[in-house]
Design a protein around this motif. Structure first.
Motif, PDB file in Angstrom:
ATOM      1  N   VAL B  26      34.427  39.015  39.659  1.00 28.15           N
ATOM      2  CA  VAL B  26      35.731  38.410  39.343  1.00 28.15           C
ATOM      3  C   VAL B  26      35.776  37.965  37.884  1.00 28.15           C
ATOM      4  O   VAL B  26      34.753  37.646  37.276  1.00 28.15           O
ATOM      5  CB  VAL B  26      36.062  37.207  40.277  1.00 28.15           C
ATOM      6  CG1 VAL B  26      36.099  37.633  41.728  1.00 28.15           C
ATOM      7  CG2 VAL B  26      35.079  36.069  40.070  1.00 28.15           C
ATOM      8  N   ASP B  27      36.979  37.979  37.352  1.00 28.99           N
ATOM      9  CA  ASP B  27      37.209  37.497  35.985  1.00 28.99           C
ATOM     10  C   ASP B  27      38.322  36.455  36.050  1.00 28.99           C
ATOM     11  O   ASP B  27      39.333  36.683  36.708  1.00 28.99           O
ATOM     12  CB  ASP B  27      37.688  38.642  35.085  1.00 28.99           C
ATOM     13  CG  ASP B  27      36.650  39.734  34.966  1.00 28.99           C
ATOM     14  OD1 ASP B  27      35.725  39.574  34.153  1.00 28.99           O
ATOM     15  OD2 ASP B  27      36.743  40.724  35.736  1.00 28.99           O
ATOM     16  N   PHE B  28      38.101  35.344  35.414  1.00 32.99           N
ATOM     17  CA  PHE B  28      39.165  34.340  35.317  1.00 32.99           C
ATOM     18  C   PHE B  28      38.829  33.357  34.207  1.00 32.99           C
ATOM     19  O   PHE B  28      37.676  33.286  33.752  1.00 32.99           O
ATOM     20  CB  PHE B  28      39.403  33.607  36.642  1.00 32.99           C
ATOM     21  CG  PHE B  28      38.224  32.790  37.101  1.00 32.99           C
ATOM     22  CD1 PHE B  28      38.061  31.472  36.697  1.00 32.99           C
ATOM     23  CD2 PHE B  28      37.253  33.352  37.946  1.00 32.99           C
ATOM     24  CE1 PHE B  28      36.980  30.735  37.124  1.00 32.99           C
ATOM     25  CE2 PHE B  28      36.174  32.608  38.371  1.00 32.99           C
ATOM     26  CZ  PHE B  28      36.041  31.301  37.966  1.00 32.99           C
ATOM     27  N   VAL B  39      42.691  29.762  46.383  1.00 27.75           N
ATOM     28  CA  VAL B  39      43.092  29.842  47.799  1.00 27.75           C
ATOM     29  C   VAL B  39      42.533  31.128  48.399  1.00 27.75           C
ATOM     30  O   VAL B  39      42.215  32.079  47.689  1.00 27.75           O
ATOM     31  CB  VAL B  39      44.634  29.812  47.961  1.00 27.75           C
ATOM     32  CG1 VAL B  39      45.200  28.507  47.487  1.00 27.75           C
ATOM     33  CG2 VAL B  39      45.289  30.977  47.253  1.00 27.75           C
ATOM     34  N   GLY B  40      42.441  31.095  49.685  1.00 27.21           N
ATOM     35  CA  GLY B  40      41.957  32.277  50.383  1.00 27.21           C
ATOM     36  C   GLY B  40      41.481  31.890  51.756  1.00 27.21           C
ATOM     37  O   GLY B  40      41.235  30.708  52.019  1.00 27.21           O
ATOM     38  N   PRO B  41      41.382  32.879  52.623  1.00 27.14           N
ATOM     39  CA  PRO B  41      40.933  32.573  53.982  1.00 27.14           C
ATOM     40  C   PRO B  41      39.467  32.142  54.001  1.00 27.14           C
ATOM     41  O   PRO B  41      38.761  32.311  52.999  1.00 27.14           O
ATOM     42  CB  PRO B  41      41.127  33.894  54.721  1.00 27.14           C
ATOM     43  CG  PRO B  41      41.094  34.939  53.660  1.00 27.14           C
ATOM     44  CD  PRO B  41      41.613  34.304  52.419  1.00 27.14           C
ATOM     45  N   SER B  42      39.052  31.639  55.146  1.00 27.49           N
ATOM     46  CA  SER B  42      37.661  31.223  55.302  1.00 27.49           C
ATOM     47  C   SER B  42      36.741  32.431  55.058  1.00 27.49           C
ATOM     48  O   SER B  42      36.997  33.517  55.563  1.00 27.49           O
ATOM     49  CB  SER B  42      37.475  30.674  56.726  1.00 27.49           C
ATOM     50  OG  SER B  42      36.167  30.257  56.884  1.00 27.49           O
ATOM     51  N   GLY B  43      35.692  32.221  54.243  1.00 23.83           N
ATOM     52  CA  GLY B  43      34.752  33.310  53.961  1.00 23.83           C
ATOM     53  C   GLY B  43      35.162  34.175  52.781  1.00 23.83           C
ATOM     54  O   GLY B  43      34.492  35.175  52.467  1.00 23.83           O
ATOM     55  N   SER B  44      36.256  33.793  52.113  1.00 23.15           N
ATOM     56  CA  SER B  44      36.717  34.619  50.993  1.00 23.15           C
ATOM     57  C   SER B  44      35.911  34.370  49.726  1.00 23.15           C
ATOM     58  O   SER B  44      36.014  35.140  48.767  1.00 23.15           O
ATOM     59  CB  SER B  44      38.202  34.353  50.728  1.00 23.15           C
ATOM     60  OG  SER B  44      38.379  32.979  50.415  1.00 23.15           O
ATOM     61  N   ARG B 221      37.015  38.840  45.951  1.00 26.17           N
ATOM     62  CA  ARG B 221      37.688  39.399  44.764  1.00 26.17           C
ATOM     63  C   ARG B 221      38.969  38.628  44.495  1.00 26.17           C
ATOM     64  O   ARG B 221      39.526  37.988  45.388  1.00 26.17           O
ATOM     65  CB  ARG B 221      38.037  40.870  44.990  1.00 26.17           C
ATOM     66  CG  ARG B 221      36.829  41.786  45.073  1.00 26.17           C
ATOM     67  CD  ARG B 221      37.278  43.245  45.006  1.00 26.17           C
ATOM     68  NE  ARG B 221      36.143  44.145  44.980  1.00 26.17           N
ATOM     69  CZ  ARG B 221      35.565  44.639  46.078  1.00 26.17           C
ATOM     70  NH1 ARG B 221      36.038  44.332  47.267  1.00 26.17           N
ATOM     71  NH2 ARG B 221      34.526  45.437  45.966  1.00 26.17           N
ATOM     72  N   ILE B 222      39.454  38.724  43.248  1.00 28.64           N
ATOM     73  CA  ILE B 222      40.799  38.233  42.918  1.00 28.64           C
ATOM     74  C   ILE B 222      41.637  39.488  42.719  1.00 28.64           C
ATOM     75  O   ILE B 222      41.589  40.106  41.642  1.00 28.64           O
ATOM     76  CB  ILE B 222      40.780  37.340  41.656  1.00 28.64           C
ATOM     77  CG1 ILE B 222      39.842  36.151  41.885  1.00 28.64           C
ATOM     78  CG2 ILE B 222      42.189  36.861  41.304  1.00 28.64           C
ATOM     79  CD1 ILE B 222      39.657  35.259  40.683  1.00 28.64           C
ATOM     80  N   ALA B 226      44.496  38.174  38.128  1.00 28.51           N
ATOM     81  CA  ALA B 226      44.856  36.986  37.348  1.00 28.51           C
ATOM     82  C   ALA B 226      45.416  35.919  38.280  1.00 28.51           C
ATOM     83  O   ALA B 226      45.697  36.178  39.435  1.00 28.51           O
ATOM     84  CB  ALA B 226      45.892  37.349  36.304  1.00 28.51           C
ATOM     85  N   GLY B 227      45.594  34.744  37.759  1.00 27.04           N
ATOM     86  CA  GLY B 227      46.149  33.664  38.563  1.00 27.04           C
ATOM     87  C   GLY B 227      47.660  33.740  38.588  1.00 27.04           C
ATOM     88  O   GLY B 227      48.292  34.300  37.696  1.00 27.04           O
ATOM     89  N   LYS B 228      48.214  33.136  39.661  1.00 29.65           N
ATOM     90  CA  LYS B 228      49.664  33.045  39.751  1.00 29.65           C
ATOM     91  C   LYS B 228      50.080  31.716  39.174  1.00 29.65           C
ATOM     92  O   LYS B 228      49.477  30.687  39.497  1.00 29.65           O
ATOM     93  CB  LYS B 228      50.108  33.149  41.209  1.00 29.65           C
ATOM     94  CG  LYS B 228      49.854  34.529  41.820  1.00 29.65           C
ATOM     95  CD  LYS B 228      50.119  34.500  43.310  1.00 29.65           C
ATOM     96  CE  LYS B 228      49.766  35.827  43.943  1.00 29.65           C
ATOM     97  NZ  LYS B 228      49.814  35.769  45.406  1.00 29.65           N
TER      98      LYS B 228
END
Lengths: 415, 234
Positions: B26-28, B39-44, B221-222, B226-228
């Motif tokens: 990932v890049d951020f 944010v993301g589901p459990s295990g993301s 992964r993202i 990029a971020g929202k």
């Protein structure tokens, strides 16, 4: 540091019952050890005192080979005037020597005109003997009032022999002996008192005046079988023994070997082994205390680490260094040890004080009231307390180390 | 200069003989004084990512710089020091020390981590207690206050040593919605007052809407790269 201690104390109080029980175990262990040390120490001192203050003195000087052959009471191994002069000169020079008493020992036949038996006799200077052995008078029945232990022409008869031969105070008896040249001589004596028997060398001997002994043995010179020496401070025994050996070392026989020997009371009395056994018992009791503290503190600290894994993860995550985490748990273990030690010492002191107030006494021979007087030296308390605190720290070390090495993520996930 | 910058960052756990990838390249970037949400589901991989940003874990690949420090180069002791000086944490279960009062919990990092002098410490703790609205509960222990109050104390503890970055892993998961909203509001207010960057994770849709910049994580992964939203200083 004070903040670390404050947090550690609060952590301990978090599990009050567990902390209390562990501290109680340490307290009980401390009390058991300190009481044992004080009571056994008192018993040992009384027993040693009975031997040193009524028979052996603290040190004895003999001609070399005399002690090895002491059962035969060899007259040919007595110290001659040149040696006695040297010994007395040396004893005068040593400041730690409080008193000394010369003895002329020999074997004789003891007769009541009806029965005859053998007896071992100490020829003594009554005043010197009483000053060197302050408990000797207490072994005589009836107790001598004022004046010397015995006068010329008087004899103190050992209790076993007196009862066996039905000898009473005031009876006339005869001592017959053979001198170094083989000629026989006899002398009548009035029984001045009955000597209580005591196990060990000299415990069943009779006593006469040293002038009477010389007369019986037809000795004109100041011949002496042994010198009994009393020190001002028994704790200086080994040092004085060494000093005396050095002072007498110059006196040698024809082959250049030392003519005289210096023995401590422990070299001469089988009770020294019992005293050593008491010391060994004390050591085992101390080992048990170490085991109690080690197991109980380690158990508490392992539980503390296990129950606080998430908390360890939290403090680690917010940046607490592994060293600080180690210190925190070490402090908890140390505080348990210190608290147990302090309470244990105070309880022990109270109990020892109570034992001294109640005056626990027992009968030892003719000593009807030998009173136990338990006491503790500051060094003894410090040694036990130091051991407990050190063991508490050691017991905390492994759990504390484990806590400090814990991975914060794993710790934070712990349920 | 970004406060946090990740490039092709990956993390793989080894479970037995199997490699389990948790973060997959990932890049951020997170800018100073931003209010960011993962944010993301459990295990993301949200917690894994926050753990790496918080120097609690090392990346398996790629690069992650926090305050211009490559966290892969920090050993255990250096990472602890870095966390203590720069990063605050807010946990889902509050993780307050139960034997300490609210005041003492907030004071804890200043004693055990940074060793501030007493008077300076007292002023800072009182300031934070006031800021999070817990001044009247200072002497209460964690078992004497509510969940929301505990989290307020935890936020104060995270900020007390002037951390530049506060990481909050699911800070509202154990709170009811109203309380959760108030905690997020508090965190934003603290960001405004102290200029501290807040990075939190959540799977509560209403809460994630409060963030100024949101990164959506899916299976490590993202996806959109990029971020929202927009970081105020980007």
């Amino acid at each position: 540091m004070s903040n670390l201690l404050k947090i550690a104390a609060r952590n301990l109080l978090r599990y009050r019952r567990r902390t209390l029980l562990t501290s109680l175990l340490i307290v009980i262990g401390m009390v058991a050890v300190l009481l044992f040390i004080s009571v056994s120490g008192s018993f040992k001192n009384i027993m040693i005192g009975q031997f040193t203050d009524s028979i052996l003195g603290h040190l004895e000087v003999h001609r070399k080979g005399y002690v090895a052959a002491i059962d035969a009471l060899p007259l040919n191994l007595n110290m001659q005037p040149n040696a006695t002069a040297k010994v007395e000169e040396a004893l005068k020079q040593i400041k730690e020597v409080e008193n000394w008493s010369p003895r002329l020992k020999f074997g004789a036949m003891f007769s009541t005109f009806v029965e005859t038996t053998s007896i071992r006799i100490n020829g003594i200077d009554p005043q010197r003997e009483a000053a060197t052995l302050p408990l000797l008078a207490g072994r005589i029945s009836p107790k001598p009032k004022a004046g010397p232990l015995l006068g010329k022409g008087e004899i103190l008869v050992p209790a076993l022999l007196a009862s066996g031969m039905k000898v009473k105070v005031g009876d006339t008896v005869v001592l017959v002996t053979t001198n170094r040249d083989g000629s026989v001589n006899g002398k009548t004596f009035i029984v001045r008192g009955i000597m209580e028997g005591l196990s060990g060398p000299g415990g069943r001997d009779g006593y006469v005046h040293i002038d009477d002994a010389r007369e019986l043995l037809r000795i004109r010179d100041a011949e002496v079988s042994e010198y009994v020496i009393r020190l001002k401070d028994m704790a200086r025994l080994d040092a004085v023994s060494k000093e005396l050996k050095q002072a007498l070392g110059g006196l040698t026989d024809k082959e250049g070997r030392p003519l005289l020997e210096v023995h401590t009371w422990a070299d001469l009395s089988p009770f020294a082994n019992i005293a050593r056994m008491i010391d060994v018992l004390t050591l085992f009791i101390k080992i048990m205390l170490v085991a109690i503290v080690l197991v109980s503190v380690m158990n508490v600290m392992i539980m503390a680490v296990y129950e606080r894994i998430r908390e360890i993860g939290t403090i680690s995550a917010i940046g607490t260094s592994p060293g600080k985490i180690l210190s925190l748990f070490l402090c908890e273990g140390l505080m348990l040890g210190v608290a147990g030690t302090l309470v244990g010492t105070v309880v022990s002191m109270i109990l020892i004080y109570a034992l001294n107030v109640w005056k626990i006494s027992f009968i030892f021979g003719q000593q009807q009231t030998v009173v136990l007087s338990p006491s503790l030296a500051l060094g003894q308390v410090a040694a036990v307390a130091g051991t407990v605190i050190a063991v508490a720290a050691i017991a905390s070390l492994q759990p504390a180390w484990k806590a400090s090495r814990m991975d914060p993520i794993t710790a934070l996930r712990h349920v | 200069m970004s406060l946090v910058r990740a490039e092709n960052l990956s993390k793989t756990y080894r479970i037995g003989d199997i490699d389990v990838p948790a973060i997959k390249g990932v890049d951020f970037a997170i800018e100073p004084a931003s209010f960011v949400c993962f944010v993301g589901p459990s295990g993301s991989g949200k917690s894994t990512l926050l753990n790496m940003i918080g120097c609690l874990d090392h990346p398996s690949g790629g690069s992650l710089k926090v305050l211009d420090t490559d966290i892969a180069t920090l050993d255990r002791r250096a990472a602890a020091r870095f966390r203590g000086e720069n990063i605050g944490f807010v946990f889902q279960d509050f993780n307050l020390i139960p034997v300490l009062t609210a005041y003492e919990n907030i004071e804890y990092p200043l004693i055990m981590v940074q060793e501030w002098p007493a008077e300076k410490r007292r002023k800072q703790v009182l300031r934070l207690l006031e800021a999070v609205g817990m001044a009247d509960q200072a002497d209460k222990r964690p078992d004497q206050i509510s969940g929301g109050q505990k989290q307020r104390v935890a936020v104060a503890r995270a900020l007390v040593s002037n951390a530049k970055l506060v990481l909050a892993d699911e800070p509202t998961a154990n709170l009811d919605h109203d309380t959760a909203y108030r905690i997020i509001e508090l965190m934003r207010k603290m960001r405004d007052e102290f200029g501290t960057t807040f990075v939190f994770s959540t799977h509560d849709a209403k809460i994630m809407g409060e963030a100024e910049l949101t990164f959506v994580l899916e299976d490590g992964r993202i996806p959109d790269g990029a971020g929202k939203g927009e970081s105020p200083h980007v």
